[in-house]
Write a protein that holds these residues in place. Sequence first.
Motif, PDB file in Angstrom:
ATOM      1  N   GLN A 335       1.910   2.575   4.645  1.00  0.00           N
ATOM      2  CA  GLN A 335       1.890   4.051   4.678  1.00  0.00           C
ATOM      3  C   GLN A 335       0.743   4.588   3.824  1.00  0.00           C
ATOM      4  N   TRP A 336       0.509   3.976   2.710  1.00  0.00           N
ATOM      5  CA  TRP A 336      -0.550   4.437   1.792  1.00  0.00           C
ATOM      6  C   TRP A 336      -1.913   4.370   2.483  1.00  0.00           C
ATOM      7  N   GLU A 337      -2.083   3.337   3.342  1.00  0.00           N
ATOM      8  CA  GLU A 337      -3.383   3.179   4.029  1.00  0.00           C
ATOM      9  C   GLU A 337      -3.654   4.362   4.961  1.00  0.00           C
ATOM     10  N   LYS A 338      -2.559   4.972   5.477  1.00  0.00           N
ATOM     11  CA  LYS A 338      -2.720   6.053   6.466  1.00  0.00           C
ATOM     12  C   LYS A 338      -2.554   7.441   5.858  1.00  0.00           C
ATOM     13  N   CYS A 339      -2.117   7.523   4.634  1.00  0.00           N
ATOM     14  CA  CYS A 339      -1.693   8.807   4.070  1.00  0.00           C
ATOM     15  C   CYS A 339      -2.876   9.548   3.432  1.00  0.00           C
ATOM     16  N   PRO A 340      -3.138  10.797   3.878  1.00  0.00           N
ATOM     17  CA  PRO A 340      -4.268  11.539   3.299  1.00  0.00           C
ATOM     18  C   PRO A 340      -4.120  11.769   1.790  1.00  0.00           C
TER      19      PRO A 340
END
Length: 535
Positions: A335-340
């Motif tokens: 999720q962190w990889e995709k989270c702005p």
Amino acid sequence: MKYILYLFILLLLNCASPKEEVPVSFSIIPQPDSVVTHGGSFELDEQIEIAASSEDAQKVAQFLQEFLTVNEFNSSLLAEADSEGDIFLEISPESNIPKEGYQMVIGDSGVKILASSGAGLFYGIQSFMQIVQTAGNTLPLAEIIDQPRFSYRGMHLDVGRHMFPVDFIKKYIDMMAHFKYNTFHWHLTEDQGWRIEIKQYPKLQEVAAYRNETVVGHASTSTRDSAKYDGKRYGGYYTQEEAKEVVAYATERFITVIPEIELPGHSKAALTAYPDLGCTNGPYETAKTWGVFEDIYCAGKEETFEFLENVFDEVLPLFPSNYVHIGGDEAPKTQWEKCPHCQKRMSEEGLADEHELQSYFVQRMEKYLNNKGKTIIGWDEILEGGLAPNAVVMSWRGEEGGIEAAKQNHDVIMTPVDWCYLDYYQADPKTEPLAIGGMTTVEEVYSYEPIPSQLSTEEAKHILGAQCNLWTEYITTSDYAEYMVYPRAIAMSEVLWSPKGTKNYEGFIDRINDIQPLLDEWDVNYAKHIFKEEE
Ligand code: ACM
Ligand code: ZN
């Protein structure tokens, strides 16, 4: 020829005057540092006078008195007495006995236990209970000098997957204390349930403390969707008053309670209650099955830190321990990889990857907790992306994390899965109740050496001790928990307490068979594999 004659005479002399060695006729677990027995004995009367040197010694003496009463001795406790009575208990801070150590003398006219702290006296009394149990009323004259090998002797309990009544937690603490453990690591928050009352966040009680149902049987991450579920809502939590009650109970027994509040992963229950703390804002559902989940606290949002700081503001006053455990394990970065928000944080802070983002997260929490006077402990994943400056590492995936941390001059607690995970089977799975997997027999636990051979003497000083962990995915009842824990945790007590090089598995088996009646007296549901058949 003359030389051979000389040798022969020496041999004869040796046979003619053997040393006054009387076999030790009592059993103690964990094995003390040194035991010397003499000929002769001291008879415990039906009526025993216990004298205690101070108010603190008297508090500890009450545990002995209770034990004697249950074992049908009459005893009276003399207040602040000098060395009189059949059993004299003394705390002398000036003595040079190590902090948790004690000395016991069973002499012609009585028993004396001396320590420099309440903890040491308490441990002397635990040994004395086993002496009475295994020697009966006729105690062999003996001198015992004892002290622990490691300063951290821990047991963990996961109450997130399944919960256990406060009375069971107290019994767990009683057993720990008897076998000279000094730390209870209470794993309080999980994907499947949040178990500690936080007044500022009522939804942790209303929502995060419950799951809608529970998976039946084994289910892996990939079979979650097709697995069977029991359809029963499950949950609950410990109130702050209950937590205080547990801490007070543990403190009386010289056990420190370390709370664990997991971050950034294993947080799905909290996200279900407060979805804004996740990267996607949810909706989330408190986990119904086991394993590792991608939904973790967002490391980009300030609200996450505000929430966790507020949570710790309520948790810390309940637990006087210097240590607080912040988890840190099994936090997927998907999720962190995709989270702005997370990506913005990374660029603002100049973080190279999501591991460094986790390190940022942990270091930021460490700073907050250090300022409150606490030292953090984290699972060995906190090494990834850079260790927080003052953190203690709990090495669980193996010994490597512990080795690495010690080499970086950080303190370490060893809990490697292959020796310390009591959720693993202890015998052939075909004959055992359902467990998570693995296999760690009593003998394997007993064989564990907490100091990895790769460490220098200086580095080895960072190994504070070790700990057994009980994860409770499949441990649905108190009885089953005890079955998994004993006797393996009793084997570990000897790893943690007894001097290096004195372990002897055959001797341990004999001694645990000798003290078996105590386990029965205390109604412990221990596994029977290593016990001799009852006659
Ligand atoms: C762990 O067993 N996930 C620390
Ligand atoms: Zn995020």
